[in-house]
Structures are given as C-alpha cells and as structure tokens.
Design an enzyme around this catalytic site. Structure first.
Site, PDB file in Angstrom:
ATOM      1  N   CYS A   1     -10.881  -3.649  -2.549  1.00 21.48           N
ATOM      2  CA  CYS A   1     -10.013  -4.508  -3.361  1.00 21.48           C
ATOM      3  C   CYS A   1     -10.795  -5.635  -4.028  1.00 21.48           C
ATOM      4  CB  CYS A   1      -8.868  -5.065  -2.521  1.00 21.48           C
ATOM      5  SG  CYS A   1      -7.668  -3.786  -2.158  1.00 21.48           S
TER       6      CYS A   1
ATOM      7  N   ASN B   1       0.827  -1.217   0.000  1.00 20.61           N
ATOM      8  CA  ASN B   1       0.000   0.000   0.000  1.00 20.61           C
ATOM      9  C   ASN B   1       0.858   1.262   0.000  1.00 20.61           C
ATOM     10  OD1 ASN B   1       0.708  -0.661   2.693  1.00 20.61           O
ATOM     11  ND2 ASN B   1      -1.048   0.420   3.524  1.00 20.61           N
TER      12      ASN B   1
ATOM     13  N   GLU C   1       0.323   5.493   0.686  1.00 18.09           N
ATOM     14  CA  GLU C   1      -0.506   6.643   1.073  1.00 18.09           C
ATOM     15  C   GLU C   1       0.325   7.894   0.826  1.00 18.09           C
ATOM     16  OE1 GLU C   1      -1.165   5.819   5.205  1.00 18.09           O
ATOM     17  OE2 GLU C   1      -2.387   4.053   4.798  1.00 18.09           O
TER      18      GLU C   1
ATOM     19  N   HIS D   1      -4.029   0.401  -2.639  1.00 19.79           N
ATOM     20  CA  HIS D   1      -4.008  -0.770  -1.759  1.00 19.79           C
ATOM     21  C   HIS D   1      -2.978  -1.787  -2.263  1.00 19.79           C
ATOM     22  CE1 HIS D   1      -8.049  -0.207   0.459  1.00 19.79           C
ATOM     23  NE2 HIS D   1      -7.641   0.953  -0.020  1.00 19.79           N
TER      24      HIS D   1
ATOM     25  N   CYS E   1      -9.970  -6.329   1.300  1.00 22.74           N
ATOM     26  CA  CYS E   1     -11.057  -5.448   1.758  1.00 22.74           C
ATOM     27  C   CYS E   1     -12.085  -5.298   0.626  1.00 22.74           C
ATOM     28  CB  CYS E   1     -10.495  -4.090   2.165  1.00 22.74           C
ATOM     29  SG  CYS E   1     -10.059  -3.045   0.771  1.00 22.74           S
TER      30      CYS E   1
ATOM     31  N   GLU F   1      -3.162  -4.965  -2.760  1.00 22.39           N
ATOM     32  CA  GLU F   1      -3.662  -5.882  -3.796  1.00 22.39           C
ATOM     33  C   GLU F   1      -3.666  -5.189  -5.159  1.00 22.39           C
ATOM     34  OE1 GLU F   1      -4.911  -5.047  -0.866  1.00 22.39           O
ATOM     35  OE2 GLU F   1      -6.455  -6.432  -0.188  1.00 22.39           O
TER      36      GLU F   1
HETATM   37  N1  THU Z   1      -5.201  -1.616   2.862  1.00 20.60           N
HETATM   38  C1  THU Z   1      -4.709  -2.439   1.883  1.00 20.60           C
HETATM   39  O1  THU Z   1      -3.668  -2.174   1.293  1.00 20.60           O
HETATM   40  N2  THU Z   1      -5.407  -3.563   1.569  1.00 20.60           N
HETATM   41  C2  THU Z   1      -6.523  -3.977   2.237  1.00 20.60           C
HETATM   42  O2  THU Z   1      -7.176  -4.909   1.786  1.00 20.60           O
HETATM   43  C3  THU Z   1      -6.899  -3.265   3.482  1.00 20.60           C
HETATM   44  C4  THU Z   1      -6.452  -1.858   3.549  1.00 20.60           C
HETATM   45  C5  THU Z   1      -4.447  -0.390   3.177  1.00 20.60           C
HETATM   46  C6  THU Z   1      -5.071   0.872   2.646  1.00 20.60           C
HETATM   47  C7  THU Z   1      -4.546   1.911   3.597  1.00 20.60           C
HETATM   48  O3  THU Z   1      -3.268   2.307   3.145  1.00 20.60           O
HETATM   49  C8  THU Z   1      -4.365   1.180   4.894  1.00 20.60           C
HETATM   50  O4  THU Z   1      -4.362  -0.216   4.579  1.00 20.60           O
HETATM   51  C9  THU Z   1      -5.469   1.447   5.903  1.00 20.60           C
HETATM   52  O5  THU Z   1      -6.696   1.181   5.376  1.00 20.60           O
HETATM   53 ZN    ZN Z   2      -7.960  -3.187  -0.089  1.00 22.95          ZN
END
Ligand code: THU
Ligand code: ZN
Length: 319
Positions: free
Chosen positions: A150, A107, A109, A120, A147, A122
């Site tokens: 995703c 991920n 940000e 994300h 999530c 994935e």
């Molecule tokens: N996140 C993911 O990368 N994948 C998921 O399936 C759950 C959430 C990341 C997004 C964000 O950067 C952090 O986790 C908090 O939500």
């Molecule tokens: Zn996700």
C-alpha cells in the site's frame, strides 16, 4: 438534625457520587448520540462509502473532535465492509479528499482465485475518492502504518509528498518516513500521478448509443495508465438498474496496480450491493494493447456473478 462532621462527610460523599454519575451519564448520552448520528449517515439507503465534508464539519464541531479523531471514529464502520474469505483478516481504511469528504475503503479477497486479485483497504479508499471526483488526498488512516504494497500504491498519488498517514497509536507519518529511498513514477520518467485529471483521447471502434458502453468508455478515458498506455474502464448494471463504473489505475511498480474490475467491485461493495446482483457488464479497452483486462474481467466476474452478461468493446487512442 445536628451538623456533625460525620453528617457533613456523608453529604459531600453523595454530592461527589452524584457529580460522577452525572458526568458518566452525559458522556454515555454523547456517545449514544454520536453513534446514532453515524448510523443515520451510514445506514441511509443511498450511502456509498462517502461522508460529506458538511457532515464531517458538523460532527467535529458538535462533538469537539479534530481531524484525526474523526478519521479514527469512522474507521470501524469502514471495516464492516471488508470481504476477506481467505485470510479472515478484516481491514478498514478512511481517506480524506481535497474537498473535505471522507471515503471508506475495505479489503476484498476473491475466493478460489489468485491472491493477486486482493484489493487492500487503503487502495479501496483511494479508488473510492478517485471515483467520486477527488483530485487530491490529504490524509489516510488504516490504524497504523499501511503495508509495503500500500505504501507503494500511495506513492503513486499526485500529492504523495504531502499525504499525511494518520496514526492513532502515536505520531502521524509521511510516506517518506515509512518508504525510504522509494521507487516511484519519476524513476520511469512519468511526471503525472494518480488522481491527476486524465483525459485520454479515446473513441469507440464502432460508434454505440448504448448507455453502459458510453459509461465504460468514460471510465477508460479517466483511467490512469501512464506506463502501458493500455487505458480501460468498466461499467455495469445491477438487478435494481443501478449503474457502477471503475477505471484502471497503474502503479510504477506494476503489481500494486488496480484493475478496472477490482475498482468497480469495490464501488459495488461500498454501496452494499452483492456481486451476484450484476446483470450486465461492459469492458472498454484498446485492442491489441500491451496490457489487457479481458481475461481478468471474464474470470473474476464469472466467479462472483455467474449469470451476468459480459461484453468487451474496443476503442482506439485518437492521438
Ligand atoms: N491488508 C490490507 O487491506 N491493508 C494492509 O495494509 C494490510 C493487509 C489486507 C490484504 C488481505 O486481504 C489481508 O489484509 C491479509 O493480508
Ligand atoms: Zn496494504
């Protein structure tokens, strides 16, 4: 020395101990060997978040690991690439392409920007596979269920129905197990899917011999935008003269779409290149299209690479 019962017991006891010490010793040797093997691959100078099918096969044969174990083995290494300055929640994913290669994704940000620019893990893994020429994804592992965002993103894949979601905590999933009554491309009359080869018939408004512009045009030609037809791509060059590119990937539910700037930044991230190493970046998109990447491209790159020279080059759809 007499062979009393006490003596025999002592001999057995020491043999037993020796046996266990030996087993745990060889076990730790295997783990050390495996760890150094993985580090050899992931620390290589040209490593870009891709484990070749050859390496995957060799490691699984040598250490007796099946597909799901191999995918779980590499997941912590993928997580190391996570950049989560807002949530501090680091996520790593691994996917396997039709070629048998494994792809990292983590991920990302962007501090001081909107949360909607979050990529994300994935998504990053799938984009990595796509960027490296995969046309199908067999498995993905993010440590459990992806999530909702995703799952919606994965449901865009051309082989969404056959994708296996590896679950190291129990039984593996399919998208339909976790996203029932799903909304997808078919609801909007789209028959193709993400990772199906795209050959968008684009040409630059003004011909150019610039290498980076040509690479960005190619990224736009490969982009997946069946809903807006607003094809776009980015190419950039770093201080070390390394070229990276990223294509736009739309989603039927719109919001999980991945912009070309997220795509190219993820590629840089998986090659361990800091974003402030970007010297020049070119966005190619269609002028006055329904969706524009211009503002996203400028604001995100200004934020992460304030000194980079940014250019927008327009193309037209020949069709
Ligand atoms: N996140 C993911 O990368 N994948 C998921 O399936 C759950 C959430 C990341 C997004 C964000 O950067 C952090 O986790 C908090 O939500
Ligand atoms: Zn996700």
């Amino acid at each position: 020395m007499k062979f009393t019962l006490k003596n025999i017991k002592a001999v057995y006891k020491s043999l037993f101990l020796c046996f266990f010490i030996n087993i745990s010793f060889s076990q730790s040797l295997i783990n050390d060997k495996l760890e150094s093997r993985i580090k050899n691959i992931t620390n290589a100078k040209n490593f870009k978040g891709v484990i070749s099918s050859e390496n995957v096969l060799n490691i699984s044969n040598e250490f007796g690991l099946d597909n799901d174990q191999i995918m779980e083995l590499f997941r912590p290494y993928s997580k190391m690439y996570s950049k989560a300055p807002i949530s501090n929640y680091n996520v790593g994913a691994i996917c396997k392409g039709g070629s048998g290669n494994l792809y990292f994704g983590s991920n990302i940000e962007i501090l001081n920007e909107s949360l909607s620019f979050t990529l994300h893990a994935e998504q990053a893994a799938i984009i990595n596979a796509w960027n490296n020429g995969e046309t199908e994804i067999r498995n993905i592992n993010v440590g459990g269920s992806p999530c909702g965002h995703c799952l919606q993103f994965l449901n865009e894949l051309n082989n969404a129905d056959s994708l296996v979601i590896v679950n190291p905590k129990g039984k593996n999933f399919r998208i339909r197990d976790l996203l029932t009554l799903a909304f997808g491309p078919k609801n909007l009359g789209v028959k193709t899917g993400l990772l199906a080869i795209q050959k968008n018939d684009l040409e630059l408004e003004n011909e150019s011999q610039d290498k980076l512009t040509k690479r960005a045009l190619l990224a736009a030609k490969n982009s997946y935008a069946p809903y807006s037809k607003s094809y776009s791509g980015i190419a950039l060059i770093t201080k070390e003269s390394r070229v990276f590119y990223g294509s736009y990937a739309e989603n039927a539910a719109f919001n999980p779409s991945v912009s070309p700037v997220e795509s190219v930044l993820s590629s840089l991230n998986l090659s361990k290149v800091p974003f402030d190493q970007i010297v020049r970046a070119v966005l190619v998109e269609i002028k006055s299209s329904k969706v524009s990447q211009k503002n996203t491209f400028q604001s995100i790159l200004k934020r992460v690479a304030p000194n980079a020279k940014l250019e927008i080059v327009y193309c037209t759809n020949k069709k």
